[in-house]
Motif scaffolding. Structure first.
Motif, PDB file in Angstrom:
ATOM      1  N   ALA A  65      -1.764 -20.897  -4.031  1.00  0.00           N
ATOM      2  CA  ALA A  65      -0.842 -20.190  -5.145  1.00  0.00           C
ATOM      3  C   ALA A  65      -1.840 -19.838  -6.267  1.00  0.00           C
ATOM      4  O   ALA A  65      -2.767 -20.299  -6.476  1.00  0.00           O
ATOM      5  CB  ALA A  65       0.150 -21.218  -5.887  1.00  0.00           C
ATOM      6  N   VAL A  66      -1.283 -18.776  -7.100  1.00  0.00           N
ATOM      7  CA  VAL A  66      -2.189 -18.254  -8.189  1.00  0.00           C
ATOM      8  C   VAL A  66      -1.168 -18.058  -9.571  1.00  0.00           C
ATOM      9  O   VAL A  66      -0.079 -17.549  -9.304  1.00  0.00           O
ATOM     10  CB  VAL A  66      -3.135 -17.105  -7.916  1.00  0.00           C
ATOM     11  N   SER A  67      -1.801 -18.144 -10.660  1.00  0.00           N
ATOM     12  CA  SER A  67      -1.184 -17.632 -11.778  1.00  0.00           C
ATOM     13  C   SER A  67      -1.971 -16.294 -11.986  1.00  0.00           C
ATOM     14  O   SER A  67      -3.162 -15.907 -11.751  1.00  0.00           O
ATOM     15  CB  SER A  67      -1.326 -18.541 -12.816  1.00  0.00           C
ATOM     16  N   LEU A  80       0.784  -7.780  -5.592  1.00  0.00           N
ATOM     17  CA  LEU A  80       0.875  -7.332  -4.156  1.00  0.00           C
ATOM     18  C   LEU A  80      -0.103  -7.759  -3.134  1.00  0.00           C
ATOM     19  O   LEU A  80      -0.324  -8.368  -2.117  1.00  0.00           O
ATOM     20  CB  LEU A  80       0.960  -6.024  -3.872  1.00  0.00           C
ATOM     21  N   ASP A  81      -1.529  -7.690  -3.850  1.00  0.00           N
ATOM     22  CA  ASP A  81      -2.716  -8.385  -3.136  1.00  0.00           C
ATOM     23  C   ASP A  81      -2.751  -9.620  -2.672  1.00  0.00           C
ATOM     24  O   ASP A  81      -3.023 -10.316  -1.707  1.00  0.00           O
ATOM     25  CB  ASP A  81      -4.110  -7.996  -3.711  1.00  0.00           C
ATOM     26  N   CYS A  82      -2.040 -10.426  -3.715  1.00  0.00           N
ATOM     27  CA  CYS A  82      -1.882 -12.038  -3.345  1.00  0.00           C
ATOM     28  C   CYS A  82      -0.707 -12.202  -2.345  1.00  0.00           C
ATOM     29  O   CYS A  82      -1.115 -13.204  -1.740  1.00  0.00           O
ATOM     30  CB  CYS A  82      -1.516 -12.678  -4.919  1.00  0.00           C
ATOM     31  N   LEU A  83       0.310 -11.472  -2.595  1.00  0.00           N
ATOM     32  CA  LEU A  83       1.245 -11.730  -1.393  1.00  0.00           C
ATOM     33  C   LEU A  83       0.925 -11.777  -0.133  1.00  0.00           C
ATOM     34  O   LEU A  83       1.078 -12.135   0.757  1.00  0.00           O
ATOM     35  CB  LEU A  83       2.821 -10.954  -2.095  1.00  0.00           C
ATOM     36  N   ASP A  84       0.187 -10.259   0.033  1.00  0.00           N
ATOM     37  CA  ASP A  84      -0.358  -9.936   1.348  1.00  0.00           C
ATOM     38  C   ASP A  84      -1.330 -10.925   1.783  1.00  0.00           C
ATOM     39  O   ASP A  84      -1.616 -10.896   3.003  1.00  0.00           O
ATOM     40  CB  ASP A  84      -0.983  -8.525   1.138  1.00  0.00           C
ATOM     41  N   VAL A  87      -0.391 -15.811  -0.533  1.00  0.00           N
ATOM     42  CA  VAL A  87      -0.466 -16.743  -1.768  1.00  0.00           C
ATOM     43  C   VAL A  87       0.801 -16.449  -2.626  1.00  0.00           C
ATOM     44  O   VAL A  87       1.350 -15.678  -3.152  1.00  0.00           O
ATOM     45  CB  VAL A  87      -1.550 -16.464  -2.521  1.00  0.00           C
ATOM     46  N   HIS A  88       1.433 -17.838  -2.926  1.00  0.00           N
ATOM     47  CA  HIS A  88       2.474 -17.798  -3.936  1.00  0.00           C
ATOM     48  C   HIS A  88       2.060 -17.286  -5.243  1.00  0.00           C
ATOM     49  O   HIS A  88       1.011 -17.637  -5.602  1.00  0.00           O
ATOM     50  CB  HIS A  88       3.164 -19.285  -4.074  1.00  0.00           C
ATOM     51  N   VAL A  89       2.896 -16.613  -5.955  1.00  0.00           N
ATOM     52  CA  VAL A  89       2.574 -16.218  -7.302  1.00  0.00           C
ATOM     53  C   VAL A  89       3.400 -16.653  -8.405  1.00  0.00           C
ATOM     54  O   VAL A  89       4.460 -16.313  -8.337  1.00  0.00           O
ATOM     55  CB  VAL A  89       2.473 -14.627  -6.984  1.00  0.00           C
ATOM     56  N   LEU A  90       2.943 -16.813  -9.524  1.00  0.00           N
ATOM     57  CA  LEU A  90       3.465 -16.857 -10.849  1.00  0.00           C
ATOM     58  C   LEU A  90       2.751 -15.711 -11.553  1.00  0.00           C
ATOM     59  O   LEU A  90       1.594 -16.032 -12.000  1.00  0.00           O
ATOM     60  CB  LEU A  90       3.462 -18.253 -11.659  1.00  0.00           C
ATOM     61  N   LEU A 114       7.354 -16.046   0.558  1.00  0.00           N
ATOM     62  CA  LEU A 114       6.578 -16.665  -0.663  1.00  0.00           C
ATOM     63  C   LEU A 114       7.340 -16.696  -1.941  1.00  0.00           C
ATOM     64  O   LEU A 114       8.387 -16.001  -2.019  1.00  0.00           O
ATOM     65  CB  LEU A 114       5.396 -15.577  -0.946  1.00  0.00           C
ATOM     66  N   VAL A 115       7.198 -17.581  -2.583  1.00  0.00           N
ATOM     67  CA  VAL A 115       7.414 -17.917  -4.127  1.00  0.00           C
ATOM     68  C   VAL A 115       6.888 -16.603  -5.090  1.00  0.00           C
ATOM     69  O   VAL A 115       5.754 -16.578  -5.055  1.00  0.00           O
ATOM     70  CB  VAL A 115       7.172 -19.155  -4.697  1.00  0.00           C
ATOM     71  N   LEU A 116       7.728 -16.134  -5.680  1.00  0.00           N
ATOM     72  CA  LEU A 116       7.394 -15.077  -6.995  1.00  0.00           C
ATOM     73  C   LEU A 116       7.980 -15.680  -8.122  1.00  0.00           C
ATOM     74  O   LEU A 116       9.381 -15.418  -8.323  1.00  0.00           O
ATOM     75  CB  LEU A 116       7.486 -13.762  -6.450  1.00  0.00           C
TER      76      LEU A 116
END
Length: 320
Positions: A65-67, A80-84, A87-90, A114-116
């Motif tokens: 996961a990342v912030s 979009l790069d993170c989700l692809d 990786v979960h994103v806040l 994934l969690v957004l």
């Protein structure tokens, strides 16, 4: 329970605090930080014992996961790069520059399972709990959010920068659908709107006035709420509320009570909620859909400022 490996993309004014909190939470392990500024990323990474990267994509294979705390104009590409990458994103507020960009991000998160979440941190201000507990059928709400001018953050206007905090709070109160928006605003010290005032009507017979300025001589974050037999004044900076109630047994008597909320850090509560959703799947945090609803309403406010027709059919409705 297994630790969540996390990273922070963008460790400027706000991102550094995401890194600090992740390094302290028992649910998370801070693996790395990424920033274009070599000195900054090294300083923050070394401070919290994390690796540091110039290209955030080199971080993605090492985290769950990342912030994302980069400038708003970069939100869509980075998220979009993170989700692809799975990786979960806040992502810090606002969700995106436009509702179309926000919808792309939400759709991608749903496709990937994934969690957004969106970083509307005032939802986690302890004094907001007071409002939620006392509010039932408000008729009028007034919000003021003022700040001194800072060149940082002027890549977007004051509606996306400051007013969106109160827009998200208002939408979380379950006031129904928006029926009318009227707004004014002006640029003062930047090319963007630096001052804005909006009047928003909801179909549950509540009217909300919102004022935001980033050319103030001081900081103010206040909300006043009126409903039958109750008036509530809330200061989000001091986390203090003043409650005026009409006593049912004696309508001539008004009871005044001052309530001080706790001092727990709102950002810590927000990141804990993000981690909990990832670990156990329970509801919590501000979802991408909720972030989109706030983004759509602020764009309706911006259109009203510019004198364009306000399309009611275009707004999402998200239950609180």
């Amino acid at each position: 329970m297994q630790l969540i490996n996390v990273g922070v993309i963008g460790v400027g004014h706000l991102g550094q605090h995401h890194a600090r909190i992740y390094s302290e939470l028992p649910q998370t392990r801070l693996v790395g930080v990424a920033d274009l500024d070599e000195t900054r990323r090294a300083e923050v990474g070394n401070r919290f014992g994390a690796a540091h990267f110039g290209d955030y994509r080199n971080l993605l294979g090492q985290v769950d996961a990342v912030s994302v705390a980069v400038p708003t104009l970069q939100h869509r590409e980075v998220v979009l790069d993170c989700l692809d990458a799975g990786v979960h994103v806040l992502v810090e507020k606002p969700l995106a520059v436009t509702p179309d960009e926000g919808r792309q991000m939400i759709d991608r998160a749903q496709q990937k399972g994934l969690v957004l979440h969106v970083g509307h941190v005032e939802r986690f201000n302890p004094v907001r709990d007071l409002v939620q507990d006392l509010l039932s059928s408000p008729r009028f709400i007034e919000c003021h959010r003022l700040a001194p001018f800072q060149p940082r953050g002027t890549d977007v206007d004051v509606v996306l920068d400051l007013m969106i905090h109160d827009v998200d709070l208002i939408l979380s109160f379950g006031l129904g659908k928006v029926s009318k928006v009227e707004a004014v605003g002006t640029a003062v010290l930047s090319p963007q709107f630096d001052f804005a005032h909006a009047r928003v009507e909801f179909d549950k017979d509540c009217v909300v006035n919102l004022t935001a300025s980033r050319v103030s001589t001081g900081r103010l974050r206040k909300m006043r709420l009126f409903q039958e037999r109750l008036y509530l004044s809330v200061d989000f900076l001091s986390r203090r509320g003043i409650v005026y109630r009409q006593v049912p047994s004696d309508e001539s008597f008004v009871q005044e009570e001052t309530v001080q909320a706790g001092d727990e850090e709102p950002l810590k509560r927000e990141l804990q909620a993000f981690a909990q959703v990832i670990q156990v799947g329970t509801a919590g945090g501000v979802s991408g859909e909720e972030g989109l609803a706030a983004l759509e309403l602020v764009h309706a406010i911006k259109r009203s400022i510019r004198g364009k027709v306000y399309p009611l059919a275009g707004l999402s409705r998200v239950a609180p």
